[in-house]
Design an enzyme around this catalytic site. Structure first.
Site, mmCIF file in Angstrom:
data_model
loop_
_atom_site.group_PDB
_atom_site.id
_atom_site.type_symbol
_atom_site.label_atom_id
_atom_site.label_comp_id
_atom_site.label_asym_id
_atom_site.label_seq_id
_atom_site.Cartn_x
_atom_site.Cartn_y
_atom_site.Cartn_z
ATOM 1 N N CYS A 353 13.451 -2.470 4.753
ATOM 2 C CA CYS A 353 12.470 -1.787 5.592
ATOM 3 C C CYS A 353 12.148 -0.386 5.069
ATOM 4 C CB CYS A 353 12.989 -1.706 7.015
ATOM 5 S SG CYS A 353 13.379 -3.328 7.670
ATOM 6 N N ASP A 354 12.624 -0.065 3.881
ATOM 7 C CA ASP A 354 12.453 1.270 3.329
ATOM 8 C C ASP A 354 11.149 1.345 2.521
ATOM 9 O OD1 ASP A 354 12.646 3.621 1.927
ATOM 10 O OD2 ASP A 354 14.743 3.331 1.340
#
Ligand SMILES: *Cc1c(COP(=O)(O)O)cnc(C)c1O
EC number: 4.1.1.17
Length: 427
Positions: A353-354
């Site tokens: 999710c980065d």
């Protein structure tokens, strides 16, 4: 995938071969190539494809053609399978940089010669390496580290070791390399003479080493560094037993096609021979990338397409660290049979999710590639497969063996990036 993803019964005969790895429990399937892996298992997780024949060929090339000793830099890929292949093909010396690497290589290859070439080590790591793993060669770039090595290798009565083989790391320029290693380690030329003299006192055998940076695109990088070695030797007046030209030997990537490795070897040899050193002084090198880049590639699956951005199941925290962090361009090829549109430039998002899990590329793939399709990312054997983490719950990857050629090779007599259309279209 447009075609049926269902496994087509048993893999073919070749694919039914099994190989037992050194871990004992893992059995690696052998397949002809990436496409047959996709046909057989349509993998939802990334799959690492290892090519033992490619690593063996690289090892033999260095063992036979480098005019000295080639020591493998383990950090490029510490896989025990790979270590066994290199050992079986003539690589006897291993550059280790941490106590974990020392233990791993000593356990995997008990007869290998280990050299602890990280210039900043803990005293306990030095002591364990010396006492328990037979390490005698250590590098350093300060007098502090020299004292640390001397103290950590004393015997129980406090006597200094008499069999130390020490290597002073000289700072050199990284200007000809794609990845710099110039700022962190190495004694400046102005301070080298004093350090060489002090180290000579403490060692049975004295080397000088440097690292020109990774993926050195011209042999001239080594010429410049060897000129600095010459100056250091002249200033110090000490006897040098070995010169280690480090790593930096390139592999082939899109937009980075280096001259033949034979050119590097010839130029290094010529400039080494001209140094003011004893006739029996040794020449070493420490290739990492060049020995293992061709060993592995990766099958990834496209989870989503948004314009020219592909969301794939591996990324910055997986085998594609360099693609994300230094915008390295790896060659790619689609594994679908029914893609007909011309190649387009794509960038990738990894699975975490980065936002930093982004690989700019550009990577060339057919314009009609879409979610559910698989493709292969090549030349990931060095600083790729070895970099995978479990961040955010991703990172699982199965490994298999494949028998086809890597997407490019420095060792097949034809160096150019050849094999795939998409690679050629990048030139
Ligand atoms: C990383 C490293 C190497 C290997 O470098 P490559 O560019 O992969 O060949 C060799 N020696 C040292 C000391 C290193 O840190």
């Amino acid at each position: 995938m447009r075609r049926s993803a269902a496994p087509r019964g048993l893999p073919n005969r070749k694919a039914a071969l099994f190989k037992l790895t050194v871990w004992g429990s893992l059995e690696l399937h052998t397949y002809p190539d990436a496409r047959s892996v996709v046909r057989d298992i349509a993998p939802d997780e990334p799959v690492i494809l290892n090519r033992p024949h490619a690593a063996a060929r690289a090892a033999r090339f260095f063992a036979e053609k480098f005019p000295g000793k080639a020591m493998y830099a383990v950090k490029a890929n510490p896989s025990p399978d790979l270590l066994q292949i290199l050992w079986a093909n003539g690589i006897t010396h291993y550059d280790v940089a941490s106590i974990a690497e020392v233990r791993l290589v000593h356990a995997t290859l008990p007869d290998a010669r280990l050299c602890f070439m990280h210039p900043v080590k803990t005293a306990s790591a030095i002591r364990e390496a010396y006492r328990e793993h037979g390490v005698r060669t250590f590098s350093l770039d300060t007098e502090e580290e020299l004292r640390k090595i001397v103290d950590a290798t004393r015997d129980d009565e406090g006597n200094a070791a008499t069999d130390l083989r020490l290597c002073v790391r000289l700072r050199v320029s990284s200007e000809y390399s794609e990845l710099s290693l110039a700022s962190k380690f190495g004694v400046d030329l102005a301070d080298a003479a004093a350090l060489l003299q002090a180290t000579r006192q403490a060692s049975d055998w004295l080397g000088l080493c440097f690292h020109v940076g990774s993926q050195a695109m011209t042999p001239f990088a080594y010429v410049q560094a060897l000129e600095r070695v010459r100056a250091a030797i002249a200033d110090s007046g000490v006897v040098i037993d070995m010169v280690d030209v480090g790593g930096g030997f390139p592999s082939v990537y899109p937009g980075m096609e280096p001259p033949p490795l034979e050119d590097y070897f010839a130029i290094i040899h010529r400039h080494f021979e001209a140094l003011p050193i004893a006739y029996n002084a040794e020449l070493w090198c420490e290739p990492g990338r060049a020995l293992c880049a061709e060993y592995s590639s990766l099958i990834v699956k496209i989870e989503k397409r948004r314009g020219e951005e592909l969301y794939i199941n591996d990324g910055a925290y997986g085998a594609l660290f360099d693609a994300a962090h230094v915008a390295w361009r790896f060659p790619v090829r689609a594994l679908e049979d029914d893609l007909v549109q011309p190649f387009e430039e794509f960038s990738f998002y990894g699975p975490t999710c980065d936002d930093a899990d982004f690989m700019k590329g550009p990577f060339m793939l057919p314009g009609d590639i879409q979610a559910g399709d698989f493709f292969e990312i090549g030349m990931l054997g060095a600083y790729g497969a070895a970099m995978k983490t479990a961040f955010n719950g991703f990172g699982a990857a199965q490994a298999v063996i494949v028998e086809d050629e890597p997407m490019a090779s420095l060792y097949t007599g034809e160096r150019a990036l050849p094999v795939t259309d998409n690679v050629v279209s990048l030139r």
